[in-house]
Write a protein that holds these residues in place. Structure first.
Motif, PDB file in Angstrom:
ATOM      1  N   PRO A 105      -0.898  -4.183  -1.639  1.00  0.00           N
ATOM      2  CA  PRO A 105      -1.547  -3.896  -2.420  1.00  0.00           C
ATOM      3  C   PRO A 105      -2.099  -4.783  -3.497  1.00  0.00           C
ATOM      4  O   PRO A 105      -3.327  -3.721  -3.814  1.00  0.00           O
ATOM      5  CB  PRO A 105      -0.787  -3.234  -3.473  1.00  0.00           C
ATOM      6  N   GLY A 106      -2.566  -5.993  -3.258  1.00  0.00           N
ATOM      7  CA  GLY A 106      -3.879  -6.375  -4.025  1.00  0.00           C
ATOM      8  C   GLY A 106      -2.823  -7.855  -4.918  1.00  0.00           C
ATOM      9  O   GLY A 106      -3.645  -8.412  -5.929  1.00  0.00           O
ATOM     10  N   TYR A 107      -1.410  -7.775  -4.957  1.00  0.00           N
ATOM     11  CA  TYR A 107      -1.046  -7.959  -5.700  1.00  0.00           C
ATOM     12  C   TYR A 107       0.539  -7.858  -5.168  1.00  0.00           C
ATOM     13  O   TYR A 107       0.983  -7.250  -4.831  1.00  0.00           O
ATOM     14  CB  TYR A 107      -0.957  -7.648  -7.021  1.00  0.00           C
ATOM     15  N   ILE A 108       1.242  -8.578  -6.391  1.00  0.00           N
ATOM     16  CA  ILE A 108       3.288  -8.692  -6.392  1.00  0.00           C
ATOM     17  C   ILE A 108       3.911  -8.973  -7.632  1.00  0.00           C
ATOM     18  O   ILE A 108       3.751 -10.181  -8.322  1.00  0.00           O
ATOM     19  CB  ILE A 108       3.445  -9.544  -4.736  1.00  0.00           C
ATOM     20  N   ASP A 109       4.551  -8.349  -8.123  1.00  0.00           N
ATOM     21  CA  ASP A 109       4.961  -8.406  -9.588  1.00  0.00           C
ATOM     22  C   ASP A 109       6.896  -9.386  -9.432  1.00  0.00           C
ATOM     23  O   ASP A 109       6.957  -8.769  -8.325  1.00  0.00           O
ATOM     24  CB  ASP A 109       5.204  -7.286  -9.587  1.00  0.00           C
ATOM     25  N   VAL A 110       6.682 -10.484  -9.570  1.00  0.00           N
ATOM     26  CA  VAL A 110       7.850 -11.296  -9.705  1.00  0.00           C
ATOM     27  C   VAL A 110       8.771 -11.893 -11.493  1.00  0.00           C
ATOM     28  O   VAL A 110       7.972 -12.357 -12.059  1.00  0.00           O
ATOM     29  CB  VAL A 110       7.113 -12.371  -9.172  1.00  0.00           C
ATOM     30  N   GLU A 111       9.035 -11.470 -11.330  1.00  0.00           N
ATOM     31  CA  GLU A 111       9.843 -11.509 -12.905  1.00  0.00           C
ATOM     32  C   GLU A 111       9.123 -10.812 -13.354  1.00  0.00           C
ATOM     33  O   GLU A 111       8.834 -11.918 -14.815  1.00  0.00           O
ATOM     34  CB  GLU A 111      10.593 -12.732 -12.731  1.00  0.00           C
ATOM     35  N   GLY A 112       8.821  -9.434 -13.771  1.00  0.00           N
ATOM     36  CA  GLY A 112       8.035  -9.517 -15.173  1.00  0.00           C
ATOM     37  C   GLY A 112       5.925 -10.313 -14.879  1.00  0.00           C
ATOM     38  O   GLY A 112       5.228  -9.828 -15.687  1.00  0.00           O
ATOM     39  N   THR A 113       5.809 -10.837 -13.598  1.00  0.00           N
ATOM     40  CA  THR A 113       4.239 -12.108 -13.945  1.00  0.00           C
ATOM     41  C   THR A 113       3.614 -10.908 -12.666  1.00  0.00           C
ATOM     42  O   THR A 113       4.274 -11.126 -11.069  1.00  0.00           O
ATOM     43  CB  THR A 113       5.150 -13.129 -13.735  1.00  0.00           C
ATOM     44  N   ARG A 114       2.399 -10.852 -12.942  1.00  0.00           N
ATOM     45  CA  ARG A 114       1.910 -10.392 -11.433  1.00  0.00           C
ATOM     46  C   ARG A 114       1.270 -11.519 -10.629  1.00  0.00           C
ATOM     47  O   ARG A 114       0.175 -12.075 -11.670  1.00  0.00           O
ATOM     48  CB  ARG A 114       1.002  -9.104 -11.865  1.00  0.00           C
ATOM     49  N   HIS A 151      -1.726 -11.916  -8.747  1.00  0.00           N
ATOM     50  CA  HIS A 151      -2.745 -11.076  -7.128  1.00  0.00           C
ATOM     51  C   HIS A 151      -3.037 -11.805  -6.251  1.00  0.00           C
ATOM     52  O   HIS A 151      -3.131 -13.610  -5.739  1.00  0.00           O
ATOM     53  CB  HIS A 151      -4.233 -11.088  -8.134  1.00  0.00           C
ATOM     54  N   CYS A 152      -3.509 -11.098  -5.544  1.00  0.00           N
ATOM     55  CA  CYS A 152      -4.085 -11.543  -3.707  1.00  0.00           C
ATOM     56  C   CYS A 152      -6.112 -11.755  -4.810  1.00  0.00           C
ATOM     57  O   CYS A 152      -6.679 -11.417  -5.833  1.00  0.00           O
ATOM     58  CB  CYS A 152      -4.087 -10.359  -3.289  1.00  0.00           C
ATOM     59  N   TRP A 153      -6.164 -12.991  -3.601  1.00  0.00           N
ATOM     60  CA  TRP A 153      -7.703 -13.514  -4.195  1.00  0.00           C
ATOM     61  C   TRP A 153      -8.246 -11.735  -3.637  1.00  0.00           C
ATOM     62  O   TRP A 153      -9.711 -12.336  -4.119  1.00  0.00           O
ATOM     63  CB  TRP A 153      -7.947 -14.460  -2.889  1.00  0.00           C
ATOM     64  N   LYS A 154      -7.958 -11.087  -2.863  1.00  0.00           N
ATOM     65  CA  LYS A 154      -9.080  -9.836  -2.220  1.00  0.00           C
ATOM     66  C   LYS A 154      -8.775  -9.037  -3.174  1.00  0.00           C
ATOM     67  O   LYS A 154      -7.856  -8.334  -3.242  1.00  0.00           O
ATOM     68  CB  LYS A 154      -9.228  -9.423  -1.028  1.00  0.00           C
ATOM     69  N   SER A 155      -9.768  -8.033  -4.352  1.00  0.00           N
ATOM     70  CA  SER A 155      -9.808  -7.448  -4.915  1.00  0.00           C
ATOM     71  C   SER A 155      -8.988  -5.745  -4.078  1.00  0.00           C
ATOM     72  O   SER A 155     -10.019  -6.260  -2.581  1.00  0.00           O
ATOM     73  CB  SER A 155     -10.939  -6.880  -5.594  1.00  0.00           C
ATOM     74  N   ALA A 195      -1.769 -11.728   8.025  1.00  0.00           N
ATOM     75  CA  ALA A 195      -1.964 -12.254   6.853  1.00  0.00           C
ATOM     76  C   ALA A 195      -2.015 -13.817   6.296  1.00  0.00           C
ATOM     77  O   ALA A 195      -2.612 -14.248   5.685  1.00  0.00           O
ATOM     78  CB  ALA A 195      -0.046 -12.065   6.149  1.00  0.00           C
ATOM     79  N   VAL A 196      -1.789 -14.257   7.798  1.00  0.00           N
ATOM     80  CA  VAL A 196      -1.933 -15.407   7.987  1.00  0.00           C
ATOM     81  C   VAL A 196      -3.545 -15.626   8.183  1.00  0.00           C
ATOM     82  O   VAL A 196      -4.432 -16.854   7.640  1.00  0.00           O
ATOM     83  CB  VAL A 196      -1.530 -16.515   9.018  1.00  0.00           C
ATOM     84  N   MET A 197      -3.943 -15.096   8.882  1.00  0.00           N
ATOM     85  CA  MET A 197      -5.345 -15.120   8.832  1.00  0.00           C
ATOM     86  C   MET A 197      -6.444 -14.007   7.779  1.00  0.00           C
ATOM     87  O   MET A 197      -7.317 -14.504   7.777  1.00  0.00           O
ATOM     88  CB  MET A 197      -5.709 -13.609  10.373  1.00  0.00           C
ATOM     89  N   ASN A 198      -5.989 -13.538   7.177  1.00  0.00           N
ATOM     90  CA  ASN A 198      -6.414 -12.999   6.140  1.00  0.00           C
ATOM     91  C   ASN A 198      -5.760 -13.837   4.536  1.00  0.00           C
ATOM     92  O   ASN A 198      -6.524 -13.771   3.643  1.00  0.00           O
ATOM     93  CB  ASN A 198      -6.245 -11.378   5.751  1.00  0.00           C
ATOM     94  N   SER A 199      -5.334 -15.386   4.834  1.00  0.00           N
ATOM     95  CA  SER A 199      -4.665 -15.744   3.239  1.00  0.00           C
ATOM     96  C   SER A 199      -4.232 -14.683   3.027  1.00  0.00           C
ATOM     97  O   SER A 199      -5.207 -15.438   1.364  1.00  0.00           O
ATOM     98  CB  SER A 199      -6.032 -16.610   3.089  1.00  0.00           C
ATOM     99  N   CYS A 200      -3.142 -14.077   3.085  1.00  0.00           N
ATOM    100  CA  CYS A 200      -2.856 -13.262   1.765  1.00  0.00           C
ATOM    101  C   CYS A 200      -1.666 -13.755   0.997  1.00  0.00           C
ATOM    102  O   CYS A 200      -0.961 -13.924   1.490  1.00  0.00           O
ATOM    103  CB  CYS A 200      -1.943 -12.046   2.608  1.00  0.00           C
TER     104      CYS A 200
END
Length: 797
Positions: free
Chosen positions: A393-402, A404-408, A419-424
């Protein structure tokens, strides 16, 4: 006189005599003890020094060769000019008359002036300095006046000595006062070439940087000596009183560095650093993935001119390893702007920046190029496969810390391969959490990131981010899975990349292939050292296949080279803890951020042989992303070195259709015949006619040379038309010129363009022109082929 008085006098006299004798002999005994026991060794040394003359025979330093035995550094004979003022005054004047003494003094003055003039003319010494030595060191037989004197200057001294001797009617000579002692000077035939790798020597011939320092004991050899007896007048005794200990010349090094590969790497790093306004230099390493041999290692590019200290090292093209401790005039002027108390430190810092091998000594956050390592971990542990689904979705939440992905907005639904090709970033953060800190750290350590690689170059750091798996909490683990939050060296990264490529084997990187003694015998050969197998051959092949797709149609497309099946990964890492005093740069009210743009890959993907890492520190141009900044450099280097290294291209059917074709021969034909020959040739070629003649007298491109498909053959029909020129358009423009726009500009000008950097068969490419081989505005003959490099400029991980 009374008898008692006489007896007392004799007794007193006897006592006094005894005391005098005791005191006298005591003084003698004490003196003997002092001379023999206390000062004995010192006096013995002084006696030997007065009786013997000890001259050093300098050993010749070994040569440094590239892998093809091209000389990269060698020592050549130079001369040390030594004065013996005592020779001028060695004749005794005791038996001379006053008139003879006056004449003798006139001769001495004439000789001194001649010596001063001789050394002034030959080596540029100040005459007053020479005369001062001759006047104040009258008892000396060894006063060094000049060092590292070239052979032409030595010959001038000899010529002057002969002319003086002849001018005195062969009565007087100055050759006994001037001695020419053989010495050696280090030369670097290619100038500023591989300078951070080779290093340099100091005035004494000792290596202080690079390979010159690392292998100093092997290169230096062992100096010899001539021990000669001296007479009472301190002149040399005949030859039979001499003892000579021969010098043992140093061993030579044969490097894994290939001069052609190195020059290619340096050329494109310099070009890329200038194009992208790289603030803290660019570096690159090309390694044989199977052997660990380093074929090229370079640090190039300028510094941000907005910083006085940085500006002082911007003149990298003027760096001369033959005289590495001398700054250029521009550098001196920049440092002179600083306060007086800062100039000495700034000078040293400027020089050390020139000497510093960024590939070995600098640590950095690798960013997304590290994803090839994390992907290897995931596949090896069976946590993911190429088709494992994920939603970004553009981010991942880890223990209260968001995070972000480089792609908005994220990449949405994707497989792991995508994901490798998108460098996600979120997908790799998730994979890191699934691996867990202990498993992640097990591979992190196995890939060699917690210890120095042990490459045979100085300056490799030994302290890294952490040493225990327990230090990784979940947030750190998630971030480190996509290459942030820890620092490694470029040589560590290329070594890990080689392990990903070669079947999983971590090999020892090295830069010296052989050591050869002074007789030409090979005394040491560096063989391939495999430390361990980190991942399986199957995992290695699967990761390579994903990275190949990334280079063809993913975020690493700028590294694509037709015919060579490149596997690549880009990296864009923020320098969140930039550790120098120039951090606070404000533009439009915001603090400027610093990035490292990198590209790491290998080829061919189906049989990996060579890996290349390109690293640009603080790009300040149109983009700071790895694909846009370092991808084109990677592309240009690999495009040139792979054919040179004997890697045969294997073109796909689509690539075959894009290859250049051969220009047909139409010279000497009629216009009708020329038109027919061009239209029937392979490649959908066009023809453009210049002049009003009926027969083609010349053509461009020349017959048999390469011409791009759908290119134009310019034909000239008379002598006037042959001198016609056209102006080269600005194909790069403002950085937005697309392939179709450049093709249109070239067609209007009657020129041909050869496209590199991207596949012309990719209909979705948004690449723009970044460089052109002939500058805009230059006049060239119609039909000239101009190389134009394109690169994708979009964001990437």
């Amino acid at each position: 006189m009374a008898k008692g008085t006489t007896s007392k006098m004799w007794r007193r006299t006897t006592i006094i005599l005894i005391l005098l004798i005791v005191a006298g002999f005591g003084t003698v005994v004490f003196s003997l003890i002092k001379l023999q026991l206390i000062n004995g060794e010192s006096l013995k040394s002084q006696a030997v020094e007065n009786q013997l003359k000890d001259t050093t025979i300098v050993a010749q330093r070994g040569t440094i060769y590239d892998s093809n035995m091209k000389v990269l550094a060698q020592s050549a004979t130079v001369w040390k000019v030594v004065l013996a003022p005592a020779q001028l005054y060695s004749d005794s004047t005791a038996q001379m008359t006053a008139e003879q003494k006056a004449e003798h003094q006139k001769v001495i003055e004439s000789q001194k002036n001649a010596i001063a003039e001789c050394l002034h003319q030959a080596v540029g010494l100040d005459q007053k300095t020479v005369l001062n030595i001759l006047n104040t060191k009258k008892n000396s037989y060894w006063e060094v006046a000049a060092t590292k004197v070239e052979t032409d200057a030595k010959n001038k001294i000899l010529d002057y000595e002969e002319k003086y001797y002849q001018s005195t009617g062969k009565k007087y000579s100055i050759s006994g006062v001037i001695s020419l002692v053989e010495d050696y000077k280090r030369y670097y035939p290619y100038g500023d070439f591989a300078s951070q790798v080779l290093g340099f020597t100091n005035n004494d011939g000792t290596g202080v940087e690079g390979l010159e320092a690392e292998y100093n004991s092997r290169l230096a050899g062992v100096n010899g000596r001539i021990i000669a007896a001296k007479s009472a007048t301190q002149t040399d005794m005949p030859f039979q009183y001499q003892q000579k200990i021969k010098a043992q010349d140093g061993s030579s090094l044969v490097l894994t560095i290939d001069e052609v590969v190195q020059h290619t790497l340096e050329k494109y790093l310099e070009e890329g650093a200038e194009l992208n306004k790289v603030g803290n230099r660019a570096c690159g390493i090309l390694m044989n993935v199977k052997t660990g041999e380093i074929l090229g290692m370079a640090t190039r590019g300028g510094f941000d001119s907005s910083d006085i200290l940085a500006e002082s090292v911007a003149q990298t093209g003027d760096f001369d390893p033959n005289n590495p401790r001398v700054l250029t005039d521009a550098e001196k002027a920049s440092i002179a702007k600083l306060p007086k108390d800062q100039q000495s430190a700034a000078t040293l810092a400027a020089l050390q920046q020139k000497w510093r091998n960024k590939c070995v000594s600098d640590t950095y956050m690798p960013g997304s190029v590290f994803k090839m390592v994390t992907a290897s971990m995931g596949l090896e542990e069976g946590i993911v496969t190429e088709s494992t689904p994920f939603y970004d979705p553009g981010y991942i939440d880890v223990e209260g810390t968001r995070i972000h992905c480089w792609k908005s907005g994220g990449h949405g639904a994707e497989t792991f391969e995508q994901a490798v090709m998108n460098s996600c970033n979120p997908q790799f953060a998730y994979l890191g959490l699934k691996l867990g800190n202990r498993t992640f750290f097990k591979y992190f350590e196995a890939f060699g990131f917690t210890k120095a690689t042990g490459i045979d170059l100085p300056g490799e750091p030994t302290n890294y981010s952490y040493y225990k798996a327990e230090d990784l909490n979940k947030v750190s683990l998630a971030v480190e899975a996509f290459g942030q939050n820890f620092k490694i060296t470029p040589v560590q990264m290329i070594t890990a990349c080689a392990a990903v490529a070669n079947g999983g084997y971590l090999v020892q990187p090295h830069i010296v292939k052989q050591i050869i003694d002074s007789e030409g015998n090979i005394v040491q050969t560096t063989s391939t050292t495999t430390k361990r197998q980190v991942i399986s051959t199957d995992t290695s092949k699967r990761v390579a296949a994903m990275l190949e797709k990334d280079a063809v149609a993913g975020t690493a497309v700028n590294g694509y080279v037709p015919g060579y099946r490149v596997a690549g990964k880009t990296g864009t890492s923020e320098k969140i803890d930039k550790d120098n005093k120039y951090k606070a740069k404000v533009k439009n009210g915001e603090e400027k951020k610093y990035y490292i743009a990198s590209y790491c890959g290998f080829a061919p993907a189906d049989d990996p042989q060579y890996a290349l890492l390109v690293f640009c520190d603080e790009p300040n141009g149109a983009s700071y992303y790895g694909n846009a900044v370092s991808g084109p450099i990677f592309n240009k280097v690999m495009r040139e070195v792979l054919p040179y290294l004997g890697v045969e291209p294997k073109y796909t059917t689509e690539e075959q259709q894009q290859l250049d074709v051969k220009t047909p021969d139409v010279t000497g034909k009629s216009l009708q015949q020329a038109k027919s020959a061009v239209s029937s040739a392979t490649g959908e070629l066009k023809i453009r006619i210049y002049g009003d003649g009926d027969t083609v007298v010349s053509q461009l491109p020349a017959a048999g040379s390469n011409i791009p498909r759908q290119g134009t053959v310019a034909v000239f029909t008379n002598s006037d038309s042959q001198s016609e020129t056209v102006e080269v358009p600005n194909f790069v423009g403002d950085g937005t010129n697309s392939i179709s726009m450049v093709e249109s500009l070239a067609a209007d000008a009657g020129l041909n363009i050869s496209i590199s950097g991207v596949s012309t068969g990719n209909s979705t490419t948004t690449a723009v022109a970044t460089t052109q081989s002939v500058d805009a505005g230059q006049k060239v003959t119609p039909g000239t082929v101009i190389d134009v490099t394109f690169a994708e400029q979009g964001d990437s991980g």
